[in-house]
Scaffold this motif. Structure first.
Motif, PDB file in Angstrom:
ATOM      1  N   GLU A  85     138.420 -46.044   5.590  1.00 54.10           N
ATOM      2  CA  GLU A  85     137.377 -46.876   6.193  1.00 54.10           C
ATOM      3  C   GLU A  85     136.778 -47.775   5.119  1.00 54.10           C
ATOM      4  O   GLU A  85     136.617 -47.357   3.974  1.00 54.10           O
ATOM      5  CB  GLU A  85     136.291 -46.003   6.810  1.00 54.10           C
ATOM      6  CG  GLU A  85     135.296 -46.766   7.658  1.00 54.10           C
ATOM      7  CD  GLU A  85     134.399 -45.845   8.474  1.00 54.10           C
ATOM      8  OE1 GLU A  85     133.653 -46.358   9.320  1.00 54.10           O
ATOM      9  OE2 GLU A  85     134.446 -44.607   8.262  1.00 54.10           O
ATOM     10  N   CYS A  86     136.477 -49.004   5.486  1.00 57.61           N
ATOM     11  CA  CYS A  86     135.802 -49.940   4.589  1.00 57.61           C
ATOM     12  C   CYS A  86     134.429 -50.246   5.175  1.00 57.61           C
ATOM     13  O   CYS A  86     134.322 -50.750   6.296  1.00 57.61           O
ATOM     14  CB  CYS A  86     136.619 -51.219   4.444  1.00 57.61           C
ATOM     15  SG  CYS A  86     135.963 -52.391   3.230  1.00 57.61           S
ATOM     16  N   LYS A  87     133.370 -49.912   4.427  1.00 57.52           N
ATOM     17  CA  LYS A  87     131.998 -50.131   4.887  1.00 57.52           C
ATOM     18  C   LYS A  87     131.292 -51.064   3.915  1.00 57.52           C
ATOM     19  O   LYS A  87     131.106 -50.716   2.745  1.00 57.52           O
ATOM     20  CB  LYS A  87     131.230 -48.802   4.956  1.00 57.52           C
ATOM     21  CG  LYS A  87     131.829 -47.755   5.860  1.00 57.52           C
ATOM     22  CD  LYS A  87     130.994 -46.475   5.800  1.00 57.52           C
ATOM     23  CE  LYS A  87     131.602 -45.358   6.611  1.00 57.52           C
ATOM     24  NZ  LYS A  87     130.809 -44.094   6.481  1.00 57.52           N
ATOM     25  N   ASN A  88     130.953 -52.257   4.388  1.00 54.43           N
ATOM     26  CA  ASN A  88     130.294 -53.250   3.537  1.00 54.43           C
ATOM     27  C   ASN A  88     131.041 -53.454   2.220  1.00 54.43           C
ATOM     28  O   ASN A  88     130.448 -53.509   1.146  1.00 54.43           O
ATOM     29  CB  ASN A  88     128.840 -52.850   3.273  1.00 54.43           C
ATOM     30  CG  ASN A  88     128.005 -52.896   4.540  1.00 54.43           C
ATOM     31  OD1 ASN A  88     128.127 -53.813   5.348  1.00 54.43           O
ATOM     32  ND2 ASN A  88     127.157 -51.897   4.722  1.00 54.43           N
ATOM     33  N   GLY A  89     132.372 -53.532   2.317  1.00 52.10           N
ATOM     34  CA  GLY A  89     133.194 -53.814   1.147  1.00 52.10           C
ATOM     35  C   GLY A  89     133.465 -52.635   0.248  1.00 52.10           C
ATOM     36  O   GLY A  89     133.992 -52.808  -0.855  1.00 52.10           O
ATOM     37  N   ILE A  96     134.955 -39.916   1.741  1.00 51.81           N
ATOM     38  CA  ILE A  96     134.487 -39.924   0.353  1.00 51.81           C
ATOM     39  C   ILE A  96     134.550 -41.343  -0.187  1.00 51.81           C
ATOM     40  O   ILE A  96     135.549 -42.049  -0.020  1.00 51.81           O
ATOM     41  CB  ILE A  96     135.353 -38.999  -0.525  1.00 51.81           C
ATOM     42  CG1 ILE A  96     135.209 -37.548  -0.054  1.00 51.81           C
ATOM     43  CG2 ILE A  96     134.956 -39.109  -1.997  1.00 51.81           C
ATOM     44  CD1 ILE A  96     136.162 -36.581  -0.749  1.00 51.81           C
ATOM     45  N   ASN A  97     133.481 -41.782  -0.841  1.00 56.65           N
ATOM     46  CA  ASN A  97     133.437 -43.098  -1.478  1.00 56.65           C
ATOM     47  C   ASN A  97     134.330 -43.070  -2.719  1.00 56.65           C
ATOM     48  O   ASN A  97     133.954 -42.548  -3.754  1.00 56.65           O
ATOM     49  CB  ASN A  97     131.999 -43.432  -1.863  1.00 56.65           C
ATOM     50  CG  ASN A  97     131.853 -44.793  -2.554  1.00 56.65           C
ATOM     51  OD1 ASN A  97     132.842 -45.442  -2.893  1.00 56.65           O
ATOM     52  ND2 ASN A  97     130.629 -45.220  -2.781  1.00 56.65           N
ATOM     53  N   VAL A  98     135.531 -43.674  -2.601  1.00 55.56           N
ATOM     54  CA  VAL A  98     136.476 -43.621  -3.715  1.00 55.56           C
ATOM     55  C   VAL A  98     136.245 -44.746  -4.726  1.00 55.56           C
ATOM     56  O   VAL A  98     136.850 -44.748  -5.803  1.00 55.56           O
ATOM     57  CB  VAL A  98     137.934 -43.674  -3.204  1.00 55.56           C
ATOM     58  CG1 VAL A  98     138.245 -42.455  -2.357  1.00 55.56           C
ATOM     59  CG2 VAL A  98     138.210 -44.964  -2.445  1.00 55.56           C
ATOM     60  N   ASP A  99     135.376 -45.693  -4.393  1.00 58.45           N
ATOM     61  CA  ASP A  99     135.070 -46.786  -5.323  1.00 58.45           C
ATOM     62  C   ASP A  99     134.054 -46.374  -6.384  1.00 58.45           C
ATOM     63  O   ASP A  99     133.970 -47.000  -7.447  1.00 58.45           O
ATOM     64  CB  ASP A  99     134.512 -47.998  -4.564  1.00 58.45           C
ATOM     65  CG  ASP A  99     135.584 -48.716  -3.760  1.00 58.45           C
ATOM     66  OD1 ASP A  99     136.765 -48.365  -3.909  1.00 58.45           O
ATOM     67  OD2 ASP A  99     135.239 -49.623  -2.988  1.00 58.45           O
ATOM     68  N   LYS A 100     133.290 -45.351  -6.083  1.00 54.03           N
ATOM     69  CA  LYS A 100     132.208 -44.942  -6.971  1.00 54.03           C
ATOM     70  C   LYS A 100     132.744 -44.547  -8.344  1.00 54.03           C
ATOM     71  O   LYS A 100     133.645 -43.724  -8.481  1.00 54.03           O
ATOM     72  CB  LYS A 100     131.445 -43.759  -6.360  1.00 54.03           C
ATOM     73  CG  LYS A 100     130.173 -43.391  -7.099  1.00 54.03           C
ATOM     74  CD  LYS A 100     129.412 -42.306  -6.349  1.00 54.03           C
ATOM     75  CE  LYS A 100     128.116 -41.943  -7.069  1.00 54.03           C
ATOM     76  NZ  LYS A 100     127.371 -40.874  -6.341  1.00 54.03           N
ATOM     77  N   GLY A 101     132.179 -45.177  -9.377  1.00 55.80           N
ATOM     78  CA  GLY A 101     132.539 -44.839 -10.745  1.00 55.80           C
ATOM     79  C   GLY A 101     133.755 -45.560 -11.303  1.00 55.80           C
ATOM     80  O   GLY A 101     134.138 -45.308 -12.441  1.00 55.80           O
ATOM     81  N   PRO A 177     140.363 -55.845  16.995  1.00 59.50           N
ATOM     82  CA  PRO A 177     140.282 -57.267  16.632  1.00 59.50           C
ATOM     83  C   PRO A 177     138.908 -57.695  16.132  1.00 59.50           C
ATOM     84  O   PRO A 177     138.762 -58.810  15.634  1.00 59.50           O
ATOM     85  CB  PRO A 177     140.648 -57.979  17.935  1.00 59.50           C
ATOM     86  CG  PRO A 177     140.308 -57.006  19.016  1.00 59.50           C
ATOM     87  CD  PRO A 177     140.588 -55.651  18.434  1.00 59.50           C
ATOM     88  N   ASN A 178     137.927 -56.819  16.241  1.00 59.21           N
ATOM     89  CA  ASN A 178     136.570 -57.161  15.804  1.00 59.21           C
ATOM     90  C   ASN A 178     136.304 -56.746  14.354  1.00 59.21           C
ATOM     91  O   ASN A 178     135.236 -57.035  13.811  1.00 59.21           O
ATOM     92  CB  ASN A 178     135.523 -56.503  16.723  1.00 59.21           C
ATOM     93  CG  ASN A 178     135.579 -57.049  18.127  1.00 59.21           C
ATOM     94  OD1 ASN A 178     135.705 -58.259  18.338  1.00 59.21           O
ATOM     95  ND2 ASN A 178     135.505 -56.162  19.118  1.00 59.21           N
ATOM     96  N   TRP A 179     137.252 -56.075  13.738  1.00 58.71           N
ATOM     97  CA  TRP A 179     137.084 -55.698  12.342  1.00 58.71           C
ATOM     98  C   TRP A 179     137.198 -56.924  11.444  1.00 58.71           C
ATOM     99  O   TRP A 179     137.771 -57.954  11.837  1.00 58.71           O
ATOM    100  CB  TRP A 179     138.128 -54.674  11.938  1.00 58.71           C
ATOM    101  CG  TRP A 179     137.893 -53.310  12.533  1.00 58.71           C
ATOM    102  CD1 TRP A 179     136.753 -52.857  13.110  1.00 58.71           C
ATOM    103  CD2 TRP A 179     138.837 -52.240  12.599  1.00 58.71           C
ATOM    104  NE1 TRP A 179     136.909 -51.573  13.538  1.00 58.71           N
ATOM    105  CE2 TRP A 179     138.181 -51.154  13.238  1.00 58.71           C
ATOM    106  CE3 TRP A 179     140.155 -52.081  12.187  1.00 58.71           C
ATOM    107  CZ2 TRP A 179     138.809 -49.934  13.466  1.00 58.71           C
ATOM    108  CZ3 TRP A 179     140.793 -50.869  12.411  1.00 58.71           C
ATOM    109  CH2 TRP A 179     140.125 -49.807  13.042  1.00 58.71           C
ATOM    110  N   PHE A 184     136.033 -52.320   8.260  1.00 56.58           N
ATOM    111  CA  PHE A 184     137.103 -51.930   9.175  1.00 56.58           C
ATOM    112  C   PHE A 184     137.351 -50.433   9.056  1.00 56.58           C
ATOM    113  O   PHE A 184     136.981 -49.793   8.087  1.00 56.58           O
ATOM    114  CB  PHE A 184     138.393 -52.714   8.904  1.00 56.58           C
ATOM    115  CG  PHE A 184     138.971 -52.562   7.532  1.00 56.58           C
ATOM    116  CD1 PHE A 184     139.771 -51.475   7.211  1.00 56.58           C
ATOM    117  CD2 PHE A 184     138.726 -53.507   6.548  1.00 56.58           C
ATOM    118  CE1 PHE A 184     140.318 -51.334   5.941  1.00 56.58           C
ATOM    119  CE2 PHE A 184     139.268 -53.384   5.269  1.00 56.58           C
ATOM    120  CZ  PHE A 184     140.066 -52.295   4.964  1.00 56.58           C
ATOM    121  N   GLY A 185     137.974 -49.904  10.081  1.00 54.60           N
ATOM    122  CA  GLY A 185     138.279 -48.486  10.128  1.00 54.60           C
ATOM    123  C   GLY A 185     137.228 -47.709  10.914  1.00 54.60           C
ATOM    124  O   GLY A 185     136.281 -48.283  11.439  1.00 54.60           O
TER     125      GLY A 185
END
Length: 226
Positions: A85-89, A96-101, A177-179, A184-185
């Motif tokens: 899932e992508c939430k606000n980029g 789990i937020n995999v972008d953190k760190g 189609p609204n993603w 998205f996700g």
């Protein structure tokens, strides 16, 4: 002794050629900023097909779309059966937020005076940074900055997120189609499908736009920098 030394060098050279020929070793020169700041523009790496990339590893592969051909290096974000899932980029895998760190690079919209005072000098030190004028909002610029640099600024600035769906891949849009690019996700990745993304998140042509990568198109993982 000289002959022995020369023979050793020849043996090493032949071994490297054979290893490269069979894909055991691959040598990369990073030609773009799509993985900044963690894979620097112009840096050199060795990769190997003896290692299967794990989640968040950098791997090299060929996209499975109609434009496949070039070998690409990106970060592996999600594997088969993962919930993406992508939430606000920001990417979340199995909630789990995999972008953190990771210290990623994002696009920001900032006032031109603030840019000239606190940011512009950074561009004289690192040619991989990018900024350009915003013609819709006077006296402002779009600028791509690393998270650790942004944290040191005296004023908090927010990401400039994209909410377009035009460029998203069919792998994503066919589900809803609204993603859009920033939201998205959730998507459960199908069997044999992988999702890759560049660390320069707002300047990377990756699985968001080109679709999932087939398992057989993943050629190996990055090993060492030299």
């Amino acid at each position: 002794m000289k002959k022995i030394g020369r023979n050793i060098l020849i043996g090493i050279a032949v071994s490297l050629v054979l290893l490269k020929l069979f894909g055991v070793l691959n040598f990369f020169n990073i030609p773009s900023t799509s993985n900044e700041p963690n894979l620097k523009l112009g840096s050199h790496f060795i990769g190997t097909n003896l290692i299967k990339p794990k989640a968040l590893d950098f791997a090299y592969f060929k996209f499975s779309d109609s434009l496949k051909g070039y070998t690409i290096v990106k970060r592996l974000i999600a594997l088969p059966n993962d919930k993406l899932e992508c939430k606000n980029g920001v990417y979340f895998v199995n909630d789990i937020n995999v972008d953190k760190g990771l210290n990623l690079r994002y696009k920001y919209l900032v006032d031109k005076v603030f840019f000239n005072t606190y940011i512009k000098n950074k561009f004289n030190e690192d040619e991989s940074f990018l900024f350009y004028e915003n013609y819709k909002i006077k006296d402002s610029v779009f600028v791509f900055l690393d998270e650790d640099f942004v944290e040191k600024l005296p004023i908090k600035i927010n990401r400039s997120l994209q909410y377009k769906s035009d460029n998203l891949s069919k792998d994503i849009l066919k589900r809803n189609p609204n993603w859009n690019e920033s939201n998205f996700g959730p998507i459960v990745l199908p069997k044999g499908k992988y999702f890759f993304s560049g660390d320069n998140r707002d300047n990377s042509y990756d699985s968001r736009y080109r679709g999932f990568v087939d398992e057989e198109n993943i050629k190996g993982a990055l090993l060492i920098q030299f």
